[in-house]
Design an enzyme around this catalytic site. Structure first.
Site, mmCIF file in Angstrom:
data_model
loop_
_atom_site.group_PDB
_atom_site.id
_atom_site.type_symbol
_atom_site.label_atom_id
_atom_site.label_comp_id
_atom_site.label_asym_id
_atom_site.label_seq_id
_atom_site.Cartn_x
_atom_site.Cartn_y
_atom_site.Cartn_z
ATOM 1 N N ASP A 135 -14.764 -3.049 2.941
ATOM 2 C CA ASP A 135 -14.799 -4.398 3.499
ATOM 3 C C ASP A 135 -15.453 -4.328 4.935
ATOM 4 O O ASP A 135 -15.079 -4.383 6.269
ATOM 5 C CB ASP A 135 -13.383 -4.679 3.482
ATOM 6 C CG ASP A 135 -12.797 -3.968 3.843
ATOM 7 O OD1 ASP A 135 -13.149 -2.755 3.521
ATOM 8 O OD2 ASP A 135 -11.164 -3.486 3.897
ATOM 9 N N SER A 171 -7.929 0.550 0.188
ATOM 10 C CA SER A 171 -9.427 0.661 0.804
ATOM 11 C C SER A 171 -9.985 2.134 1.501
ATOM 12 O O SER A 171 -10.918 2.393 0.620
ATOM 13 C CB SER A 171 -8.916 0.112 2.306
ATOM 14 O OG SER A 171 -10.120 -0.079 3.456
ATOM 15 N N ASP A 228 -17.094 1.962 3.628
ATOM 16 C CA ASP A 228 -16.085 2.275 3.106
ATOM 17 C C ASP A 228 -16.159 2.015 1.128
ATOM 18 O O ASP A 228 -16.521 0.889 1.155
ATOM 19 C CB ASP A 228 -14.288 1.932 4.472
ATOM 20 C CG ASP A 228 -14.511 0.843 3.702
ATOM 21 O OD1 ASP A 228 -15.092 -0.447 2.797
ATOM 22 O OD2 ASP A 228 -13.534 -0.510 4.559
ATOM 23 N N ARG A 252 0.912 -0.756 0.617
ATOM 24 C CA ARG A 252 -0.048 -0.292 0.529
ATOM 25 C C ARG A 252 0.894 1.034 -0.017
ATOM 26 O O ARG A 252 1.776 1.052 1.094
ATOM 27 C CB ARG A 252 -1.222 0.143 1.218
ATOM 28 C CG ARG A 252 -1.933 0.715 1.062
ATOM 29 C CD ARG A 252 -3.519 1.015 2.581
ATOM 30 N NE ARG A 252 -3.641 -0.276 2.349
ATOM 31 C CZ ARG A 252 -4.189 -0.217 2.848
ATOM 32 N NH1 ARG A 252 -5.427 0.109 4.314
ATOM 33 N NH2 ARG A 252 -5.517 -1.925 3.040
#
Length: 610
Positions: free
Chosen positions: A324, A162, A320, A60
């Site tokens: 999830d 996310s 979100d 990420r």
């Protein structure tokens, strides 16, 4: 000029050469050329002289040019490494293949969208004649591990960041059992990536390969149908749902959740929730919110709450961007809105799942085979339920990968995990997918609200009923931002030598510390051998203090953001219901934990500001 930082720069129109690479994305090439022209050598050094590491089950980072960013090249390199690792691990890899999904993120200036990066991921695998189950459209993150299990794939990759800021993207990896990869797989895959930095062929860059290769399949229709069919196993009161007078507002925070939550509601017999019109369609700029994270509470739920007032509805649900995680708010009589914390929602959902389990399994011996799981920084409310209701409760390290892997271990021995959660609004009702799931959780919360409404109860009233029975659990979770990694090490080193070398703090807010657990070093003063029962996790910092008054306080670093998070909870026994005094005592402890242990001003930490 770039030779000074170890990068050879060819001023031709299409080539920028670093260790084992040629840039073919004109947008990222332009970014590097612009930095060179502006003589921004520190920025260039940061981008080109370091690489991303595997963190929470993958990568990420910000999108853009550079080896420490998410872009075409780093995704190709990561997939080549993953491919090589899977090839060594699975003898039948060439028949099992890989599932690949993506969210709605994208960045125009770097030419990186989740869809493009997913296609490049697929292209690398297809170029070696291994099948790829690539979703044709965006999906919730839980769909990838669900598909991995359903299709018998060797692994899954989800391109998502996310709830992170719009600049970020990520590469999340799932193992064959559907849970996120964990140690030592992450380190072994990283090593494999570093051995496969040179793109194998021109096919790896060809995102159109997914349209022409016969080894590519689209699992969207099959997986969506199977998921919604299986979701009904969590529906216990369909007839009540069909006649429910409640209306629900739903925000998908510009992400993937809108159509999937609508379908989940229909699977439960509900009318579809009312979408927040400004937020229901995908928007990689997240234009209506400063931060696409529903965990931040009322400040980011403004449009949802305004629509709820207009529609005269009492319950707001928000998933979100990759759907999830789930946030829930409820209108309170005469006092605005109650935005539930992750811990409070877990109390409600844990109670609900146990209630329905016992309705369908009246033999007490069946309940003794049931498990609930939570991460160790989450509320201890499930532990309190387990003591009275006689089911099993276990804690894991922070991160749903630990929960997912433990679910697989328990399932293999015939045990049932009926609920699991992490305090950052990540919930799993049942165990149909070993990952937190905002889509299924939204439908379950709606059914819980409908059932309680039929009993003339609100969610908040039932929460207090649970606390009255099992003991009030008052918690506080927040964070400070620290953009300087050496400062983080200095802070935690000071805590470990607070009262002399090798001596942790003996008090917090004037209350005696009775136990200290340091997962980073493996120390736990509550154990006879002074060794932590939880696995040692040296890659991050985490220390937990248990106080004499029943407060549990934890400090830990985030695996995906430059944050030091702090968690405090007053775990009161049943019957101690003076909530005001509990909250005041917790506030004092939390303030001391922050000010005395982290010293925000001295260490130039940025306090959370909503």
């Amino acid at each position: 000029m770039l030779e000074n930082i170890g990068v050879k720069y060819d001023r031709g129109p299409e080539t920028l050469q670093g260790p084992c690479c040629v840039v073919q994305n004109q947008c990222t090439l332009a970014q590097i050329q612009s930095l060179v022209a502006a003589a921004r050598f520190e920025d260039l050094k940061s981008r080109l002289c370091s690489r991303m590491s595997f963190g929470t089950a993958g990568l990420r980072a910000p999108m853009g040019a550079g080896f420490n960013r998410i872009n075409d090249l780093t995704i190709i390199q990561s997939t080549q490494g993953l491919f090589s690792y899977l090839s060594r691990y699975f003898a039948d890899f060439s028949s099992r293949g890989v599932v690949v999904g993506f969210d709605t993120r994208g960045q125009e200036e770097s030419g990186c969208s989740s869809q493009r990066l997913a296609k490049l991921t697929a292209a690398v695998i297809l170029s070696r004649d291994v099948p790829v189950h690539l979703f044709s459209s965006f999906v919730p993150t839980p769909y990838v591990p669900y598909a991995v299990k359903k299709l018998g794939a060797a692994a899954g990759v989800m391109i998502t960041a996310s709830h992170n800021p719009k600049e970020d993207n990520g590469y999340k990896v799932y193992w064959c059992h559907g849970a996120q990869i964990s140690s030592p797989q992450d380190k072994e895959i990283l090593q494999s990536i570093e051995e496969q930095l040179e793109p194998w062929s021109a096919s790896c860059w060809d995102e159109e390969l997914v349209e022409s290769c016969c080894l590519r399949t689209d699992p969207l229709t099959q997986i969506n149908s199977c998921y919604m069919d299986e979701l009904t196993s969590l529906c216990f009161h369909r007839d009540l749902n069909r006649g429910c007078p409640l209306k629900f507002i739903h925000s998908s925070f510009h992400g993937v959740g809108h159509i999937f939550v609508q379908q989940a509601f229909e699977a439960f017999g509900f009318a579809p929730p009312i979408p927040v019109p400004e937020q229901k369609d995908p928007d990689p700029n997240f234009s209506s919110v400063l931060c696409p994270n529903p965990e931040e509470g009322e400040s980011v739920l403004k449009l949802s709450l305004l629509l709820a007032e207009k529609e005269n509805t009492s319950i707001v649900l928000a998933t979100d961007p990759d759907a999830d995680r789930l946030a829930v708010a409820e209108k309170c009589d005469g006092c605005g809105w109650k935005v539930f914390t992750g811990n409070e929602l877990a109390a409600l959902l844990g109670w609900w799942m146990l209630f329905n389990w016992k309705e369908n399994h009246p033999d007490p011996a069946d309940t003794e085979q049931v498990y609930m799981l939570a991460t160790t920084v989450s509320s201890k409310i499930l532990q309190a339920l387990a003591r009275i209701e006689r089911f099993h409760f276990e804690e894991t390290l922070p991160g749903f990968k630990w929960i997912g892997n433990r679910i697989q271990e328990l399932s293999a021995t015939g045990h049932s995990v009926i609920f699991a959660f992490e305090e950052s609004i990540g919930f799993l009702c049942g165990s149909m997918v070993p990952e937190k799931d905002g889509v299924s959780s939204a439908a379950v919360v709606a059914e819980l609200a409908a059932y309680l409404h039929n009993k003339n109860l609100s969610l908040n009233q039932q929460l207090h009923n649970i606390y009255q029975t099992y003991g009030y659990h008052v918690s506080k979770t927040s964070y400070v931002i620290c953009n300087n990694p050496p400062t983080i090490h200095k802070i935690f080193n000071r805590i470990r030598n607070f009262d002399g070398e090798g001596s942790y703090p003996k008090t917090c807010g004037g209350v005696q510390v009775v136990h200290v657990r340091d997962v980073t070093t493996g120390y736990d003063s509550s154990q006879p051998d002074l060794r932590s029962v939880l696995p040692v996790s040296r890659s991050s910092q985490m220390i937990t203090f248990t106080l004499q008054n029943g407060v549990v306080a934890t400090l830990r670093t985030s695996g995906t953001e430059p944050k030091i998070k702090y968690y405090t909870e007053f775990c009161a026994p049943p019957g101690k219901s003076d909530v005001t005094s509990l909250e005041e005592e917790l506030r004092k402890i939390t303030t001391a934990l922050l000010d005395d242990f982290l010293e925000p001003e001295r260490n130039h930490l940025i306090r959370r500001c909503l």
